[in-house]
Design a protein around this motif. Structure first.
Motif, short mmCIF file in Angstrom:
data_model
loop_
_atom_site.label_atom_id
_atom_site.label_comp_id
_atom_site.label_asym_id
_atom_site.label_seq_id
_atom_site.Cartn_x
_atom_site.Cartn_y
_atom_site.Cartn_z
N PHE A 205 42.08 36.66 38.40
CA PHE A 205 42.42 37.73 38.78
C PHE A 205 41.63 38.91 39.23
CE2 PHE A 205 45.69 35.15 36.99
CZ PHE A 205 46.18 34.30 38.65
N ALA B 248 38.89 39.24 41.05
CA ALA B 248 39.34 40.03 42.81
C ALA B 248 39.52 41.34 42.20
CB ALA B 248 40.36 38.84 43.09
N MET C 56 44.06 48.59 38.18
CA MET C 56 43.94 47.09 39.50
C MET C 56 43.79 46.02 38.69
SD MET C 56 42.55 48.63 42.73
CE MET C 56 41.89 47.44 43.67
N ALA D 49 46.55 45.18 35.83
CA ALA D 49 48.04 44.88 37.27
C ALA D 49 47.13 43.06 36.94
CB ALA D 49 48.11 44.75 38.69
N ALA E 64 49.10 39.26 35.83
CA ALA E 64 49.33 38.13 36.35
C ALA E 64 48.78 36.89 35.69
CB ALA E 64 48.57 38.01 37.66
N GLU F 218 51.81 36.08 33.49
CA GLU F 218 52.87 35.50 33.86
C GLU F 218 52.52 33.83 33.86
OE1 GLU F 218 56.24 36.61 34.92
OE2 GLU F 218 55.68 38.61 35.46
N TYR G 224 50.58 46.45 31.39
CA TYR G 224 50.55 46.92 32.61
C TYR G 224 51.85 48.09 32.49
CZ TYR G 224 50.06 48.43 37.62
OH TYR G 224 50.29 49.08 38.40
N VAL H 75 43.52 39.92 49.08
CA VAL H 75 42.52 39.03 48.08
C VAL H 75 43.16 38.61 45.86
CG1 VAL H 75 40.46 39.66 49.37
CG2 VAL H 75 40.96 40.83 47.38
N PHE H 76 44.24 39.65 45.71
CA PHE H 76 44.86 39.83 44.73
C PHE H 76 46.00 38.46 44.80
CE2 PHE H 76 43.46 43.88 45.36
CZ PHE H 76 42.04 44.29 45.00
N ALA I 83 43.78 35.23 45.50
CA ALA I 83 43.39 34.39 43.84
C ALA I 83 45.20 34.30 42.59
CB ALA I 83 42.71 35.71 42.72
N VAL I 84 46.02 33.98 43.10
CA VAL I 84 47.26 33.63 42.70
C VAL I 84 47.72 32.65 43.80
CG1 VAL I 84 49.71 33.81 42.90
CG2 VAL I 84 48.02 36.06 41.92
N MET J 194 52.81 37.15 39.91
CA MET J 194 52.35 37.40 40.10
C MET J 194 51.58 38.26 41.05
SD MET J 194 50.64 33.39 37.69
CE MET J 194 49.22 33.63 38.44
N ALA K 250 52.68 41.01 41.22
CA ALA K 250 51.42 42.74 40.35
C ALA K 250 50.27 42.60 41.34
CB ALA K 250 51.35 41.75 39.14
N ASP L 239 51.21 45.41 43.55
CA ASP L 239 50.74 46.63 43.16
C ASP L 239 48.87 47.11 42.60
OD1 ASP L 239 53.45 46.96 42.32
OD2 ASP L 239 52.54 47.64 39.81
N ALA L 240 48.16 45.34 42.63
CA ALA L 240 46.31 45.86 42.60
C ALA L 240 46.73 46.18 44.12
CB ALA L 240 46.24 44.93 41.64
N TYR L 241 47.24 45.99 44.87
CA TYR L 241 46.49 46.67 46.13
C TYR L 241 46.55 47.86 46.86
CZ TYR L 241 45.09 46.21 51.35
OH TYR L 241 45.10 46.44 52.57
#
Lengths: 197, 197
Positions: free
Chosen positions: A35, A38, A56, A59, A63, A66, A91, B34-35, B38-39, B56, B59, B62-64
């Motif tokens: 994660f 990425a 990021m 965060a 992930a 979790e 986070y 893309v985040f 990955a999940v 996930m 989360a 939030d990254a994006y």
């Protein structure tokens, strides 16, 4: 309590490691793994600033946290305090406190160290996918934080030695791919590399 | 206020779209991009349960969201209420309220709709990388949510039609790759596809 950082590179070993950890009073701090990879890719390709990338990547730790909770049944929580074992989702706490530089030198290793310090712990375990710290190609049993600081890139992040010194914390870096190593570590045996402050 | 979901597929267009959006009182809800990919990959490869994957993937939003805020200077916030324009980081809110099924049918489209409903909005904009909803290969100007529900896989998530009906919200799906389309949309012109509840 032990604060144990479980590296993102151990994702595929998580189902073996976590049943060992869950028998102990541990607080598991997740790495970022795929994660965070990425995030790093977007950071590189889109000229992102390090401050955004910092949050990021944290965060991304949630992930992975979790994930670790889900495959083990170990409860995940955002709060620092609570019953153990637990997986910490850092986070929220890190956004609220924001104690560390926003740099790629600060990754989940440094964050795990900061968490250990918040909890008043004097020892941190970092489980990763190598046997410990190597100096000139040779695994060492023990190393001082300031020596580590001079080595350049190692299997732990560049900011960790500073934090170990600041908080007077000893850190054991060990190979989480072997459940025998993890068990030995939890029995108090010397495995991997001990980084002294 | 307008609630505008900005799709993860628009990451490379973000630096063009966001300066247009920031001139308006919009609340931007990030996709996962893309985040979230990955999940999804970890979910598929490691037999993860959908409940863990749900959080996930949030989360990942939030990254994006941090990315969108960073490249535009539009402030990011976790709180629902506050000044506009803003990028909403929905992870905290969604963990606290946990209002939607934990399923891949529920993605950031449904979450954006839920956010709009919380704010009492009757309109939602979804910016994505296609021109709108296609029925048998033809772009349609307008479609009822229950018709959309029967189409199977479209460019919006499968749970969205249910939520549009539940909250009586109209949703415009439009192509964010064109700043002209985004400007026209913000002027109130009909672009893309309107989904009516």
């Amino acid at each position: 309590m032990r604060v144990v950082k479980l590296g993102g590179s151990l994702l595929r070993y998580a189902r073996e490691i976590l049943p060992v950890l869950r028998e102990h009073e541990v607080l598991i701090v997740p790495g970022g793994g795929v994660f965070a990879d990425a995030v790093r890719k977007v950071y590189m390709e889109h000229s992102l600033d390090e401050s955004a990338a910092h949050f990021m990547a944290i965060a991304a730790m949630d992930a992975y946290g979790e994930f670790l909770s889900s495959v083990s049944g170990i409860p995940a929580r955002q709060a620092l305090e609570g019953s153990l074992p637990a997986v910490l989702l850092p986070y929220r706490l890190m956004r609220e406190r924001d104690p560390l530089p926003h740099s790629w030198q600060v990754t989940s290793d440094s964050i795990a160290c900061y968490i250990a310090a918040l909890l008043g712990e004097k020892h941190l375990v970092i489980l990763t996918d190598v046997d410990g710290i190597c100096v000139e190609g040779t695994l060492v049993d023990e190393i001082k934080a300031d020596q580590l600081d001079k080595l350049g890139e190692t299997c732990v992040d560049a900011y960790l030695p500073k934090l170990l010194r600041r908080y007077n914390i000893t850190c054991t870096v060990a190979n989480g791919r072997s459940t025998e190593v993890v068990k030995a570590l939890l029995r108090g045996e010397a495995v991997g590399t001990k980084i002294t402050p």
